[in-house]
Design a protein around this motif. Structure first.
Motif, PDB file in Angstrom:
ATOM      1  N   ILE A  62      37.838  45.845  27.987  1.00 46.04           N
ATOM      2  CA  ILE A  62      38.750  44.779  27.574  1.00 46.04           C
ATOM      3  C   ILE A  62      40.110  45.114  28.170  1.00 46.04           C
ATOM      4  N   GLY A  90      31.893  48.328  30.280  1.00 48.10           N
ATOM      5  CA  GLY A  90      32.539  47.091  29.880  1.00 48.10           C
ATOM      6  C   GLY A  90      33.920  47.411  29.349  1.00 48.10           C
ATOM      7  N   GLU A 133      34.013  39.560  36.046  1.00 49.49           N
ATOM      8  CA  GLU A 133      35.221  39.403  35.265  1.00 49.49           C
ATOM      9  C   GLU A 133      35.137  38.071  34.527  1.00 49.49           C
ATOM     10  N   SER A 142      28.448  40.888  30.454  1.00 44.37           N
ATOM     11  CA  SER A 142      28.313  42.342  30.549  1.00 44.37           C
ATOM     12  C   SER A 142      27.214  42.709  31.537  1.00 44.37           C
ATOM     13  N   SER A 174      34.691  48.937  25.869  1.00 46.92           N
ATOM     14  CA  SER A 174      33.671  48.237  25.093  1.00 46.92           C
ATOM     15  C   SER A 174      32.374  49.056  25.057  1.00 46.92           C
ATOM     16  N   SER A 213      27.163  36.791  27.373  1.00 48.80           N
ATOM     17  CA  SER A 213      27.772  36.803  26.048  1.00 48.80           C
ATOM     18  C   SER A 213      26.857  37.489  25.048  1.00 48.80           C
ATOM     19  N   SER A 219      32.112  36.157  27.485  1.00 46.75           N
ATOM     20  CA  SER A 219      32.127  37.461  28.157  1.00 46.75           C
ATOM     21  C   SER A 219      30.768  37.766  28.780  1.00 46.75           C
ATOM     22  N   ASN A 241      37.573  37.440  27.462  1.00 48.88           N
ATOM     23  CA  ASN A 241      37.220  38.362  26.390  1.00 48.88           C
ATOM     24  C   ASN A 241      36.931  37.561  25.121  1.00 48.88           C
ATOM     25  N   GLU A 263      41.059  39.619  28.839  1.00 46.26           N
ATOM     26  CA  GLU A 263      40.186  39.669  30.020  1.00 46.26           C
ATOM     27  C   GLU A 263      39.108  40.730  29.822  1.00 46.26           C
ATOM     28  N   TYR A 264      37.886  40.350  30.182  1.00 48.24           N
ATOM     29  CA  TYR A 264      36.751  41.270  30.046  1.00 48.24           C
ATOM     30  C   TYR A 264      36.245  41.619  31.449  1.00 48.24           C
ATOM     31  N   LYS A 265      36.190  42.920  31.743  1.00 45.72           N
ATOM     32  CA  LYS A 265      35.725  43.369  33.051  1.00 45.72           C
ATOM     33  C   LYS A 265      34.505  44.276  32.865  1.00 45.72           C
ATOM     34  N   SER A 266      33.512  44.039  33.685  1.00 48.58           N
ATOM     35  CA  SER A 266      32.291  44.840  33.610  1.00 48.58           C
ATOM     36  C   SER A 266      31.880  45.270  35.014  1.00 48.58           C
TER      37      SER A 266
END
Length: 259
Positions: free
Chosen positions: A177, A175, A202, A212, A153, A236, A210, A205, A182-185
């Motif tokens: 996907i 960041g 976490e 960040s 991302s 978000s 989400s 997504n 699932e979104y992980k930063s």
């Protein structure tokens, strides 16, 4: 006749008093006034007293607040005002102006402090990158599992000489996907070929859920020559945005707390 005149006179005086009270209410400055405070964006405040740091988040209207504003790598005199801005996720968005009233525009977040304290900020450079080699090395060394079809991302790399030894450390904000839903930063530091976790989140997504994380700056808030790591937490794409502070003891990072 005299009684009627007296009644009219009393009514007239009452109307004048009512008008004066309403006028005073309308023209009295509204909003909170701050002291010993650092503003990070529109929501996060850092309060300093006797070198103790307190962090809290609030969506508060402020009066015209005289401050020192960090702009183009230096502090200038100016003031903050609050106004509505639906795009930020808060009711009271803070806008910075010079003493002459010129509106200031920032590439990074607003940093300002009341004039009864001072802070120091280390200069640093940031680049955008798409090279995930260090991200995978970081994940491996911190027992973080990433799928084979991970999608980038964003990836920002800040280089900064943290301990004034003439050698730069590198702070990564990333960041990812992972498996589409699932979104992980993460924010992590590369130092002497070691990868040290600063912060992680976490979440789902989605644009709504989400979260960040992005490294912001290295700031000495209480003039003890021990710089705090400031990490932006973006809730978000619609906001609001918060900022967290971390201390580094030479081995690991610790969140120094807040609301």
């Amino acid at each position: 006749m005299i009684k009627n005149k007296k009644t009219i006179f009393i009514l007239l005086i009452s109307l004048i008093m009512f008008y004066l009270i309403i006028s005073i209410i309308l023209f009295v400055p509204k909003g909170k006034k701050y002291n010993r405070t650092v503003f990070l964006g529109s929501s996060t405040k850092v309060y300093i007293k006797d070198k103790k740091i307190s962090i809290y988040n609030e969506d508060k209207k402020i009066r015209k607040q005289k401050t020192k504003i960090y702009f183009r790598d230096e502090f200038i005199d100016g003031y903050l005002v609050s106004d509505a801005d639906s795009s930020t996720g808060v009711e009271n968005n803070y806008f910075a102006h010079t003493d002459n009233g010129d509106l200031l525009s920032f590439n990074n977040c607003l940093i300002a402090h009341t004039k009864d304290i001072s802070i120091k900020i280390k200069p640093n450079n940031r680049i955008d990158s798409s090279d995930l080699e260090d991200v995978y090395k970081f994940a491996s060394s911190n027992s973080i599992i990433l799928s084979s079809n991970v999608e980038l991302s964003y990836l920002y790399i800040n280089n900064i000489d943290i301990d004034d030894d003439g050698n730069d450390e590198y702070i990564y904000s990333v960041g990812l996907i992972d498996d589409e839903d699932e979104y992980k930063s993460f924010v992590f530091m590369k130092r002497d070929n070691k990868y040290i976790l600063v912060a992680r989140e976490e979440s789902e997504n989605s644009g709504v859920n989400s979260i960040s994380l992005v490294f912001n700056n290295l700031i000495d808030f209480n003039n003890d020559d021990d710089y705090e790591f400031v990490v932006g937490k973006f809730m978000s794409e619609y906001g609001p945005d918060y900022y967290e502070l971390y201390n580094f003891d030479g081995d690991e990072f610790t969140n120094i707390g807040g609301e």
